[in-house]
Design an enzyme around this catalytic site. Structure first.
Site, PDB file in Angstrom:
ATOM      1  N   LYS A   1      -2.868  -4.819 -14.493  1.00  0.00           N
ATOM      2  CA  LYS A   1      -4.140  -5.106 -13.843  1.00  0.00           C
ATOM      3  C   LYS A   1      -5.271  -4.737 -14.792  1.00  0.00           C
ATOM      4  CE  LYS A   1      -5.333  -0.852 -11.339  1.00  0.00           C
ATOM      5  NZ  LYS A   1      -6.684  -0.665 -11.828  1.00  0.00           N
TER       6      LYS A   1
ATOM      7  N   HIS B   1      -4.396  -0.908  -5.399  1.00  0.00           N
ATOM      8  CA  HIS B   1      -3.535   0.204  -4.973  1.00  0.00           C
ATOM      9  C   HIS B   1      -3.553   0.416  -3.456  1.00  0.00           C
ATOM     10  CE1 HIS B   1      -3.340   0.881  -9.155  1.00  0.00           C
ATOM     11  NE2 HIS B   1      -4.284   1.782  -9.285  1.00  0.00           N
TER      12      HIS B   1
ATOM     13  N   GLN C   1       0.157  11.882  -3.553  1.00  0.00           N
ATOM     14  CA  GLN C   1      -0.067  12.783  -4.687  1.00  0.00           C
ATOM     15  C   GLN C   1      -1.218  13.717  -4.345  1.00  0.00           C
ATOM     16  OE1 GLN C   1      -1.186  10.016  -7.888  1.00  0.00           O
ATOM     17  NE2 GLN C   1      -3.327  10.411  -7.472  1.00  0.00           N
TER      18      GLN C   1
ATOM     19  N   TYR D   1       4.476  15.047   6.511  1.00  0.00           N
ATOM     20  CA  TYR D   1       4.392  16.027   7.583  1.00  0.00           C
ATOM     21  C   TYR D   1       3.780  15.407   8.829  1.00  0.00           C
ATOM     22  CZ  TYR D   1      -0.498  16.925   6.062  1.00  0.00           C
ATOM     23  OH  TYR D   1      -1.825  16.815   5.709  1.00  0.00           O
TER      24      TYR D   1
END
Length: 506
Positions: A163, A255, A386, A392
């Site tokens: 990209k 993304h 990240q 969780y």
């Protein structure tokens, strides 16, 4: 147990590679002297090589306009390779398999010369992989010359394109049509490295391999979804480059939109690449083009009380025009107009110079009807991409003790706790290995790219034409408060009463 799983996975990969061991492979890095090659491509090839995951007969060829020796290339890339003391011998072996050729990107004769050099390396059936670690301005000429002079004569050819895939729908379509005139779709690998990240790939498994999630993954139970990407630093002298693209093109259109597709798509017929990509395209087709009314744009300013870089705002970067209105922060709301998601807002949030480094998917569930306790918070499923990969669930439990009070806590799968000492592959490792294996599951298809640009192009053109002034936000903050207000209006409740803490943080 975790080690057994890793060994089993490595064994399967090695088996698939062993099938090609009698076939030679040549991996050509176009733009071998550049930053991407230095920081990502060569380190990735080294990691795959040292782990024995590449076919045995693999050669690496660097090609760029700079004059450079293999020793110079090794010196440039070494700081990014994470080399252990006992790997020096293996590293020397790796660089023995490397050659480098100087050449231009627009001269057909130089690509013919490159092809002659490649032939001298080939023995028997040989597959060729070309990685375009290059600026988009030379994509067309380079791919034309690869097709004209450098295709494998006795094996397959695959081309990896980085990209940005254009700046808008028109330029992207032009590039796509150009590539389609040269290569078949199964020869083109449009790489979005976020699709190689562990937790992004885990989204499909969480959704479709767990009975507990399937019945509630819809508008009846989910109030809203926020997908965030936050960086705690600014442009750091690279503002001139960033100013050409802005945060929307840099992060959101690719993304974050890819993660949205994986979060919202229907179960594919199988894990085959085309079945998965078909479902992602259906999500995009159910989304209307984005408008400015559904966005918050921001630009960071310096914090007078901050330290170091935090004192400087975006416009203090000497490579940025003082009149720049390029957003360094963007918040956008989308609706997926289908039966599963009708009325559920999906919000994408990304920005530089924010309060933390984080990328995550946060699925917030609706309020419990008929609350008998009086202080029930909403449940949330959080997939931390990240740093410190984790899954969780925020939920309510009884407070320990004699009283019958409630408190918010979590069911926590933190990878560093559950999978101790198990290294997670880098995103580029997965994706480059996928190209060797011929798997396009985690790559962007042509029609998928076109739909993504259809959604974003009108608002990008409107921003460029009207040049709306972005809202200033302080370096190190959460971003413009207007973004939090828009999230609240779109059924996301931020209470601030609870924050997940990484159990491995020292």
């Amino acid at each position: 147990m975790a080690d057994e799983g890793r060994e089993s996975g490595l064994s399967m990969l090695k088996d698939s590679m062993n099938q090609e061991d009698e076939v030679q492979h040549i991996f050509v890095v176009l733009g071998a002297s550049g930053d991407l090659a230095k920081k990502k491509i060569y380190p990735t090839l080294w990691w795959l090589y040292k782990d024995g995951l590449l076919p045995k007969k693999t050669k690496f060829v660097g090609y760029a306009r700079s004059v450079m020796t293999i020793d110079a290339l090794a010196a440039k890339t070494r700081p990014y390779m994470k080399i252990k003391d006992d790997q020096e011998g293996k590293l020397k072996e790796f660089f023995k398999e490397n050659v480098y050729y100087k050449g231009s990107y627009d001269d057909a004769a130089e690509f013919e010369h490159l092809n002659d050099n490649l032939k001298t390396l080939e023995k028997g059936k040989t597959n060729r992989l070309f990685y375009l670690a290059l600026p988009p301005s030379v994509f067309e000429s380079v791919t034309k010359h690869i097709k004209g002079a450098c295709m494998a004569e006795n094996g397959w050819t695959r081309v990896i394109v980085e990209k940005p895939f254009g700046r808008d729908l028109e330029s992207s379509s032009k590039l796509s049509n150009h590539l389609a005139g040269l290569f078949t779709e199964d020869q083109i690998y449009r790489i979005d490295h976020y699709l190689g990240k562990e937790m992004v790939q885990n989204l499909m498994v969480l959704r479709f391999a767990n009975r507990m999630f399937s019945p509630i993954w819809n508008r009846d139970s989910i109030a809203s979804v926020i997908i965030s990407f936050k960086e705690p630093f600014g442009t750091q002298g690279r503002g001139g480059y960033f100013d050409e693209f802005g945060i929307i093109r840099d992060v959101m259109q690719n993304h974050l939109l890819q993660i949205l597709c994986l979060t919202a798509m229907e179960k594919p017929a199988s894990t085959a690449a085309e079945d998965i990509r078909d479902e992602k395209v259906k999500v995009l087709k159910a989304m209307a083009p984005l408008t400015l009314d559904d966005m918050v744009l921001g630009q960071y300013v310096g914090d007078p009380d901050g330290e170091g870089d935090a004192k400087e705002g975006y416009l203090d970067d000497p490579t940025v025009s003082q009149k720049s209105v390029t957003p360094t922060f963007a918040f956008a709301k989308f609706l997926v107009k289908n039966e599963r998601w009708d009325g559920v807002p999906f919000m994408l949030k990304c920005g530089k110079a924010l309060n933390e480094r984080k990328a995550e998917v946060r699925v917030q569930f609706k309020d419990v009807p008929g609350d008998i306790f009086g202080n029930i918070m909403r449940n949330e499923l959080v997939i931390r991409v990240q740093p410190n990969e984790a899954v969780y669930v925020k939920l309510m439990t009884k407070k320990p003790g004699m009283a019958f009070g409630t408190e918010e806590t979590e069911l926590d799968l933190t990878y560093k706790s559950r999978y101790k000492d198990l290294p997670l592959p880098d995103a580029y490792e997965r994706l480059i290995l996928d190209v060797f294996c011929g798997s396009q599951i985690h790559f962007v298809r042509n029609d998928e790219l076109a739909e993504a640009w259809r959604i974003f192009t009108p608002v990008l053109h409107e921003i460029e034409a009207k040049k709306p002034k972005p809202i200033p936000y302080k370096y190190g903050s959460r971003g413009p408060t207007e973004a939090d207000e828009m999230a609240k209006k779109n059924n996301f409740h931020f209470t601030g009463t609870y924050k997940w803490s990484n159990p491995n943080k020292l």
